[in-house]
Design a protein around this motif. Sequence first.
Motif, short mmCIF file in Angstrom:
data_model
loop_
_atom_site.label_atom_id
_atom_site.label_comp_id
_atom_site.label_asym_id
_atom_site.label_seq_id
_atom_site.Cartn_x
_atom_site.Cartn_y
_atom_site.Cartn_z
N LYS A 153 9.15 -7.52 4.62
CA LYS A 153 9.33 -6.78 3.28
C LYS A 153 8.57 -5.45 3.45
O LYS A 153 9.02 -4.71 2.43
CB LYS A 153 8.44 -7.51 2.31
N LYS A 154 7.63 -5.12 4.34
CA LYS A 154 7.16 -3.70 4.49
C LYS A 154 8.43 -2.69 4.91
O LYS A 154 8.20 -1.57 4.68
CB LYS A 154 6.21 -3.89 5.63
N ARG A 155 9.47 -3.30 5.47
CA ARG A 155 10.56 -2.48 5.77
C ARG A 155 11.49 -2.65 4.60
O ARG A 155 12.61 -1.75 4.88
CB ARG A 155 11.26 -2.96 6.98
#
Length: 259
Positions: free
Chosen positions: A126-128
Amino acid sequence: MHAFLLFIIAISASVLGALTGIGGGVIVKPVVDAAGLLPSATANFLCGCMVLSMSIVSMIRNRKASKPPMKFVTPLAFGAAAGGVSGNLLFGLVKKAVGNDKLVVLVQACVLLVLLAGALLYSIFKKRIKGLHVKNIPVVLLSGILLGLFSAFLGIGGGPINLVLLYILFSLGLKEAAFGSLFVIAVSQTASLILTIAMGIPSFNAYDLVAMIFGGVGGGLIGSAVLKRISVNKAEMVYIVMIVAIIGICIFNIVRSAL
């Protein structure tokens, strides 16, 4: 003994459900199916009662916590309620068409496995993935309808699907998304239970119902208290471990039902 076992499962799942915002139904339903404790229709109904009680208690306990943008989460919840009605009707049609409880469990486990795998992949990467800030109410309503459809059909209350959707649509943090998820669960489960009562409640043992509701309330109280005291990183780790464990249970249910 049967009711006590359901109480232990319900309170354990509800603690984790309140802590992460996934509701607990996504844990209880696969576990109950794996243990063969209840018929699928009865499990759906009792899980719905448990999840509703847990979500209401958790929201009351966390009413002073930071909240998501309710002007958008509210239409998502009402969309989920409409979808939940459709999901209950779909479950009834599938159960009637299949006519075999093992095959119903197999279908539910397969669909849940796919959804959980998607939720797990999103959580890992999710950080990407850049979240959105959706403000188009029709889009929010449609998303809620699809959410409610899957949740009611699977008898899980929404769980991790809620969180992923809230992350993507509104770019929320975990604790904000957890409150929003519980709100969506409360609204959609209320609509689903009203429909179930109107159409005919499946047969169940009164002690089992009491055990599930008390487990949901107790778990909601404990989980919401813990949520106030732990960091976001620890809550996210609990969430990921839970998803992996539930995926394992789903695989077990699929293999057992297919044999």
